[in-house]
Design a protein around this motif. Sequence first.
Motif, PDB file in Angstrom:
ATOM      1  N   GLY A  61       0.817  -1.212   0.000  1.00  0.00           N
ATOM      2  CA  GLY A  61       0.000   0.000   0.000  1.00  0.00           C
ATOM      3  C   GLY A  61       0.846   1.255   0.000  1.00  0.00           C
ATOM      4  O   GLY A  61       1.923   1.293   0.612  1.00  0.00           O
ATOM      5  N   ILE A  62       0.367   2.303  -0.685  1.00  0.00           N
ATOM      6  CA  ILE A  62       1.056   3.593  -0.781  1.00  0.00           C
ATOM      7  C   ILE A  62       0.048   4.693  -0.450  1.00  0.00           C
ATOM      8  O   ILE A  62      -1.046   4.732  -1.010  1.00  0.00           O
ATOM      9  CB  ILE A  62       1.626   3.821  -2.198  1.00  0.00           C
ATOM     10  CG1 ILE A  62       2.658   2.741  -2.540  1.00  0.00           C
ATOM     11  CG2 ILE A  62       2.233   5.212  -2.324  1.00  0.00           C
ATOM     12  CD1 ILE A  62       3.099   2.770  -3.997  1.00  0.00           C
ATOM     13  N   GLU A  63       0.425   5.603   0.457  1.00  0.00           N
ATOM     14  CA  GLU A  63      -0.465   6.693   0.869  1.00  0.00           C
ATOM     15  C   GLU A  63       0.287   8.025   0.841  1.00  0.00           C
ATOM     16  O   GLU A  63       1.309   8.184   1.518  1.00  0.00           O
ATOM     17  CB  GLU A  63      -1.005   6.422   2.273  1.00  0.00           C
ATOM     18  CG  GLU A  63      -1.496   7.621   3.054  1.00  0.00           C
ATOM     19  CD  GLU A  63      -2.658   8.371   2.420  1.00  0.00           C
ATOM     20  OE1 GLU A  63      -3.400   7.770   1.628  1.00  0.00           O
ATOM     21  OE2 GLU A  63      -2.817   9.564   2.713  1.00  0.00           O
ATOM     22  N   ALA A 108      -2.667   2.048  -4.231  1.00  0.00           N
ATOM     23  CA  ALA A 108      -2.208   3.418  -3.995  1.00  0.00           C
ATOM     24  C   ALA A 108      -3.398   4.352  -3.875  1.00  0.00           C
ATOM     25  O   ALA A 108      -4.392   4.212  -4.601  1.00  0.00           O
ATOM     26  CB  ALA A 108      -1.299   3.884  -5.138  1.00  0.00           C
ATOM     27  N   THR A 109      -3.317   5.299  -2.945  1.00  0.00           N
ATOM     28  CA  THR A 109      -4.384   6.285  -2.795  1.00  0.00           C
ATOM     29  C   THR A 109      -4.501   7.113  -4.061  1.00  0.00           C
ATOM     30  O   THR A 109      -3.515   7.688  -4.544  1.00  0.00           O
ATOM     31  CB  THR A 109      -4.102   7.202  -1.599  1.00  0.00           C
ATOM     32  OG1 THR A 109      -3.973   6.415  -0.415  1.00  0.00           O
ATOM     33  CG2 THR A 109      -5.230   8.201  -1.415  1.00  0.00           C
ATOM     34  N   THR A 121       3.836   6.571  -8.742  1.00  0.00           N
ATOM     35  CA  THR A 121       4.799   5.592  -8.239  1.00  0.00           C
ATOM     36  C   THR A 121       4.193   4.197  -8.271  1.00  0.00           C
ATOM     37  O   THR A 121       4.835   3.227  -8.695  1.00  0.00           O
ATOM     38  CB  THR A 121       5.238   5.954  -6.813  1.00  0.00           C
ATOM     39  OG1 THR A 121       5.856   7.248  -6.811  1.00  0.00           O
ATOM     40  CG2 THR A 121       6.222   4.925  -6.265  1.00  0.00           C
ATOM     41  N   GLY A 122       2.934   4.085  -7.816  1.00  0.00           N
ATOM     42  CA  GLY A 122       2.252   2.790  -7.843  1.00  0.00           C
ATOM     43  C   GLY A 122       2.101   2.265  -9.265  1.00  0.00           C
ATOM     44  O   GLY A 122       2.300   1.067  -9.520  1.00  0.00           O
ATOM     45  N   LYS A 123       1.769   3.145 -10.205  1.00  0.00           N
ATOM     46  CA  LYS A 123       1.633   2.737 -11.604  1.00  0.00           C
ATOM     47  C   LYS A 123       2.958   2.205 -12.157  1.00  0.00           C
ATOM     48  O   LYS A 123       2.998   1.158 -12.822  1.00  0.00           O
ATOM     49  CB  LYS A 123       1.184   3.925 -12.459  1.00  0.00           C
ATOM     50  CG  LYS A 123      -0.259   4.341 -12.317  1.00  0.00           C
ATOM     51  CD  LYS A 123      -0.538   5.487 -13.275  1.00  0.00           C
ATOM     52  CE  LYS A 123      -1.965   5.964 -13.210  1.00  0.00           C
ATOM     53  NZ  LYS A 123      -2.251   7.021 -14.202  1.00  0.00           N
ATOM     54  N   ALA A 124       4.036   2.944 -11.885  1.00  0.00           N
ATOM     55  CA  ALA A 124       5.342   2.554 -12.416  1.00  0.00           C
ATOM     56  C   ALA A 124       5.764   1.192 -11.863  1.00  0.00           C
ATOM     57  O   ALA A 124       6.265   0.328 -12.608  1.00  0.00           O
ATOM     58  CB  ALA A 124       6.382   3.617 -12.067  1.00  0.00           C
ATOM     59  N   MET A 125       5.541   0.983 -10.565  1.00  0.00           N
ATOM     60  CA  MET A 125       5.924  -0.285  -9.948  1.00  0.00           C
ATOM     61  C   MET A 125       5.063  -1.430 -10.470  1.00  0.00           C
ATOM     62  O   MET A 125       5.549  -2.538 -10.707  1.00  0.00           O
ATOM     63  CB  MET A 125       5.829  -0.170  -8.428  1.00  0.00           C
ATOM     64  CG  MET A 125       6.803   0.830  -7.825  1.00  0.00           C
ATOM     65  SD  MET A 125       6.679   0.948  -6.035  1.00  0.00           S
ATOM     66  CE  MET A 125       7.332  -0.651  -5.564  1.00  0.00           C
ATOM     67  N   ALA A 153      -6.449   1.534  -7.479  1.00  0.00           N
ATOM     68  CA  ALA A 153      -6.497   2.952  -7.118  1.00  0.00           C
ATOM     69  C   ALA A 153      -7.565   3.114  -6.039  1.00  0.00           C
ATOM     70  O   ALA A 153      -8.754   2.954  -6.306  1.00  0.00           O
ATOM     71  CB  ALA A 153      -6.829   3.801  -8.348  1.00  0.00           C
ATOM     72  N   ILE A 154      -7.133   3.418  -4.830  1.00  0.00           N
ATOM     73  CA  ILE A 154      -8.013   3.355  -3.662  1.00  0.00           C
ATOM     74  C   ILE A 154      -8.519   4.733  -3.251  1.00  0.00           C
ATOM     75  O   ILE A 154      -7.766   5.711  -3.226  1.00  0.00           O
ATOM     76  CB  ILE A 154      -7.261   2.712  -2.472  1.00  0.00           C
ATOM     77  CG1 ILE A 154      -6.777   1.308  -2.849  1.00  0.00           C
ATOM     78  CG2 ILE A 154      -8.140   2.675  -1.235  1.00  0.00           C
ATOM     79  CD1 ILE A 154      -7.876   0.329  -3.188  1.00  0.00           C
TER      80      ILE A 154
END
Length: 364
Positions: free
Chosen positions: A9-11, A86-87, A102-106, A116-117
Amino acid sequence: MNRPLRILGIETSCDETAASVVLRETDGRGEILSDVVLSQLEEHSAYGGVVPEIAARAHVEALDTLIAEALARAQMSLSQVDAIAATSGPGLIGGLIVGLMTGKAMARAAGKPLYAINHLEGHALTARLTHGLAFPYLMLLVSGGHTQLVLVRGIGDYERWGTTIDDALGEAFDKTAKLLGLPYPGGPAVERAARSGNPERFTFPRPLVGEARLDFSFSGLKTAVRQAAQAIAPVGEQDIADICASFQHAVSRTLKDRIGRGLQRFRETYPDVGRPSLVVAGGVAANQALRVTLDSLCDKNGFDFVAPPLHLCTDNAAMIAWAGAERIAAGLPADDLSVSPRARWPLDGNAETLLGFGKRGAKA
C-alpha cells in the motif's frame, strides 16, 4: 480467495508519506506485516497548516525509501506481493500524483495489478482489519478534511448519511489553535489546553443540534471562538484553556446530538442487527474527550464503540493496502494504468450531486 493475499500500500494524500505491506488470510483475517509512516509536521509547522507544494516535494524525496523499508520489514521483495494499492483521492492533487504515479510505475515494471483506492474507503474498512467487523456498520470520519457519517454496507457499497456543510471538524480545531497562538497541529494542542480549562465559562453555539438531517457545521463555532477571544483580549494562559475547554465541550455536545440521531436511524434501518457498531476514524478520533462522549453514547444506545489504534486512525498505508486486499477478495477488478488522481472523490457515488461540481470534481 483460495490463498492469502499480500498487498503493498502507498499513501500520499496529504502530509504523511506512508508505505505498508498487509496480509489477508483466506478466512478474512488481516495482519500488518509492515507499516512505515514519515510525518511532515516540521516542514509545515511554521505555516500553521499544510502547504501543498511542500508536501508534494517531501513525498517525492521520501517515498522510494519508505517503500523499500516497508518491503524489507515485511521480509519480501516486490515480486512476492500480489498487488499494489495506492491512494488515488481525495486529497492534495500534488501528493496524489506522486503516490499514484509511483504505484503505476511499480505495477507496470513488476507486472502486478494496480488498485487505485479511495482514501475514505481505507478509513471505512480499517475496522475490518483490526476488529474483524461484519457488515453493516456506521462510520464517523472526523479529520482535517472530512466530517462524515457513513453507512458501510459492503465493499464498495457506502451511503453517506451526513457531511459537513462548511468546515471539517479537524479544520475547526486547527483554526481555533492558530487563532489562540497554539502550535500546529491544532487538534492535540487544543485538547492539551482544554484539560486545565473551564468548559462552562463560554457558551458556544452547537450548530444544527436538534435538526432531523444528520449534517454537521463548524464554521459558526469557529467564528464564536474568535469573537470570544477578541472580547477579552489580550488573552492569558487561563483564558486560552477556558476557550479550548468550552470549544471542545460544544463539539462534544454537537456530536452527541448528530451521532445519536444517526444511531437511531441505523436501528430503524436494520432492526434485526443485534448489537451494531459505530466505528470512528480520522485524526480527530484521537481526541480522548470526544472518544469518551461517543463511547458513552454508544453504550446508552446498545452499540459497540469501535476505535482502531490511534496510528491507524490517522493517515497510513496499511488501510490502503487492506482496502486493496478487500477489493480483490470481493472479486472487484484492478484499475487500468490510465486511472487519474482525484482531488475530490465522494465515497458515496450517489452523493456527488448534493453539493454540485467544481474545477477539482464533485464537492460532495
